[in-house]
Design an enzyme around this catalytic site. Structure first.
Site, PDB file in Angstrom:
ATOM      1  N   SER A 203       8.754  27.036  -0.776  1.00 36.74           N
ATOM      2  CA  SER A 203       8.679  26.401  -2.097  1.00 36.74           C
ATOM      3  C   SER A 203       8.446  24.899  -1.972  1.00 36.74           C
ATOM      4  CB  SER A 203       9.974  26.662  -2.873  1.00 36.74           C
ATOM      5  OG  SER A 203      10.155  28.027  -3.123  1.00 36.74           O
TER       6      SER A 203
ATOM      7  N   ARG B 293       5.060  22.400  -2.894  1.00 41.65           N
ATOM      8  CA  ARG B 293       5.238  21.257  -3.786  1.00 41.65           C
ATOM      9  C   ARG B 293       4.899  19.942  -3.103  1.00 41.65           C
ATOM     10  NH1 ARG B 293       8.184  25.378  -5.525  1.00 41.65           N
ATOM     11  NH2 ARG B 293       8.892  25.534  -7.700  1.00 41.65           N
TER      12      ARG B 293
ATOM     13  N   ARG C 266      -1.640  40.057  -9.942  1.00 44.92           N
ATOM     14  CA  ARG C 266      -0.415  39.458 -10.471  1.00 44.92           C
ATOM     15  C   ARG C 266      -0.663  38.755 -11.800  1.00 44.92           C
ATOM     16  NH1 ARG C 266       1.669  36.521  -5.165  1.00 44.92           N
ATOM     17  NH2 ARG C 266      -0.026  37.569  -4.075  1.00 44.92           N
TER      18      ARG C 266
ATOM     19  N   SER D 222      12.395  31.232 -14.399  1.00 51.84           N
ATOM     20  CA  SER D 222      11.266  31.206 -13.470  1.00 51.84           C
ATOM     21  C   SER D 222      10.938  29.772 -13.101  1.00 51.84           C
ATOM     22  CB  SER D 222      10.032  31.874 -14.091  1.00 51.84           C
ATOM     23  OG  SER D 222       8.884  31.616 -13.295  1.00 51.84           O
TER      24      SER D 222
ATOM     25  N   GLN E 284       8.496  28.915 -11.225  1.00 48.08           N
ATOM     26  CA  GLN E 284       7.040  28.741 -11.243  1.00 48.08           C
ATOM     27  C   GLN E 284       6.559  28.316 -12.619  1.00 48.08           C
ATOM     28  OE1 GLN E 284       5.097  32.268  -9.808  1.00 48.08           O
ATOM     29  NE2 GLN E 284       5.855  32.039  -7.710  1.00 48.08           N
TER      30      GLN E 284
ATOM     31  N   ASP F 291      13.645  36.796  -4.184  1.00 48.99           N
ATOM     32  CA  ASP F 291      12.836  37.168  -3.023  1.00 48.99           C
ATOM     33  C   ASP F 291      13.652  37.838  -1.926  1.00 48.99           C
ATOM     34  OD1 ASP F 291      10.411  36.250  -4.034  1.00 48.99           O
ATOM     35  OD2 ASP F 291      10.761  34.211  -3.310  1.00 48.99           O
TER      36      ASP F 291
ATOM     37  N   LYS G  93       5.784  40.920  -8.091  1.00 47.17           N
ATOM     38  CA  LYS G  93       5.620  39.992  -6.970  1.00 47.17           C
ATOM     39  C   LYS G  93       4.344  40.376  -6.214  1.00 47.17           C
ATOM     40  CE  LYS G  93       9.224  37.213  -7.203  1.00 47.17           C
ATOM     41  NZ  LYS G  93       9.087  35.749  -7.130  1.00 47.17           N
TER      42      LYS G  93
ATOM     43  N   ARG H   4       7.367  40.479   2.824  1.00 47.31           N
ATOM     44  CA  ARG H   4       8.813  40.711   2.776  1.00 47.31           C
ATOM     45  C   ARG H   4       9.152  42.201   2.930  1.00 47.31           C
ATOM     46  NH1 ARG H   4      10.606  35.735   1.989  1.00 47.31           N
ATOM     47  NH2 ARG H   4       9.489  34.385   0.539  1.00 47.31           N
TER      48      ARG H   4
END
Length: 427
Positions: free
Chosen positions: A12, A16, A110, A155, A157, A307, A334, A384
């Site tokens: 993450s 960023r 998605r 969220s 995002q 996650d 996801k 994952r």
């Protein structure tokens, strides 16, 4: 399994740091950047938007921003990166430009309207080049106005995309969260010189940001990713006689739900050497083989560990009793339908699983003994899902195989080498 390792850089924060550096004026020096496929796609995107992006050594990168994004000369291919594409769309929406976003087969499945909807409310224009609500899409930015947006689900995002667009909108942009989501964007915006006001609002937050703010390049130290640290730690919990330490793991309170849950299950999990790095709480986590017991995971914890439910369910297979995971319908949109895939994989390995619309329940073996294993598990190219079943296999009676494991590199390059260095047998 024995030893001490460092987790890959937090995914993450890696996304960023590159995006904020590209939006900023001047130089941003990044240490500890995750060099997985998703992050490299974001680095290429930031460069396409006009920044200079250089790699200086392992995990060390420099981004020289020009104070904003420009119209790219080609399609922005975000690969498999859902975080990358949604944050980039938010950032780009604030500038007078047009950009087409696309990705791989998984990303094309998605949903995007959760982000493009509020961006359109702010004044961005969108052309759906294929199926509506999916990439590829073309975004026309500029001329935005601030909005007050009340999230229906927690969220990071969506929140982050709106805040990044709000930097270059007129007026004030407000995001109201019913439940707290990870706050890396708010923390990092401050590090880049922006003023962000965050206040408690019931169980969540109200975030306010005034438009017209400029970002200034800065130094970013990316701590270890707790989502990646979870895999070697999980292996230690289920493989008898194990003790594994993962150093430099981010301990942001919005990211530690899995560790809290494991401790409630009886895990021997200790944290040492707590410190601050890159504006985030960081520490070293040691996990030892433990007799785990099933628990009901509080639904309000979902945002802090969405996650991590795949690897939690793998460890739950070795816990005595039922582990109940509900309020996690977000898992179905996801990189794959993670609920369906974990249910199928665990069932194939001899684990008792009950699937629900918004969650699933894993019943571990009596006495927390080994699971049968022996299955070949479909992963739908989801990193994952692949890693969680490989960890499950480490303590199973028969080896577990996964299909399409190449996507592990999106979030955890060097996973196989790291695990084998601790004593695993992954091939």
């Amino acid at each position: 399994m024995k030893g001490a390792v460092r987790a890959p850089g937090d995914k993450s924060m890696s996304h960023r740091s590159l995006i904020f550096g590209g939006m900023a004026e001047g130089v941003t020096e990044i240490e500890g950047l995750l060099e997985g496929d998703d992050i490299l796609a974001t680095a290429r995107a930031v460069e396409a938007f006009g920044a200079t992006v250089e790699t200086l050594g392992e995990g060390r990168w420099r981004v020289t921003g020009q104070g904003g994004f420009k119209t790219p000369g080609s399609v922005i291919d975000c690969g498999n990166a859902g975080t990358g594409v949604r944050l980039l769309m938010g950032a780009a929406a604030g500038y007078d430009l047009s950009a087409t976003f696309d990705g791989d087969a998984s990303l094309r499945k998605r949903p995007m309207k959760r982000v493009t909807g509020p961006l359109a409310d702010m004044g961005a224009r969108l052309d759906w080049n294929g199926a509506e609500d999916r990439v590829p899409l073309t975004l026309h930015g500029g001329g935005l106005s601030g909005i007050e947006y009340v999230q229906t689900v927690a969220s990071a995002q969506i929140k982050s995309a709106i805040l990044l667009a709000g930097l270059n909108a007129t007026g004030e942009t407000v995001v109201v969260e019913p439940e707290k989501s990870r706050d890396h964007t708010e923390r990092m915006l401050r590090a880049f010189g922006a003023v962000v006001d965050v206040t408690e609002d019931g169980e969540g937050w109200r975030i306010r940001l005034k438009g017209g703010q400029k970002l200034t390049g800065t130094a970013v130290a990316v701590p270890g990713d707790p989502s990646s640290a979870a895999f070697p730690l999980a292996a230690a919990l289920i493989v008898p006689g194990s003790e594994v330490t993962v150093e430099g793991v981010m301990l942001n309170p919005q990211r530690t739900g899995l560790f809290d849950t494991w401790i409630e299950m009886g895990a021997d999990l200790t944290i040492s050497n707590r410190r601050i790095s890159g504006g985030e709480d960081v520490g070293d986590i040691t996990a030892r083989y433990s007799a785990l017991k099933g628990v009901t995971v509080p639904e309000g914890r979902a945002a802090s560990m969405i996650d991590e439910y795949p690897i939690l369910s793998a460890t739950a297979a070795y816990a005595e009793g039922r582990t109940v995971m509900r309020g996690i319908g977000e898992m179905r949109v996801k990189e794959s339908d993670r609920i369906a895939l974990m249910v199928a994989g665990l069932t194939a390995c001899g684990v008792a699983v009950e699937e629900e619309a918004e969650g699933f329940i894993v019943t571990g073996s009596v006495g927390g003994g080994p699971v049968k294993g022996g299955a070949t598990v479909a992963t739908a190219h989801d990193h994952r899902i692949a890693m969680s079943h490989l960890i499950l296999g480490l303590a199973a009676e028969a080896p577990v195989s996964v299909l399409d494991p190449e996507m592990i590199a999106t979030s955890f390059p060097g996973f196989v080498e790291l695990m084998n260095g601790l004593g695993a047998k992954v091939e």
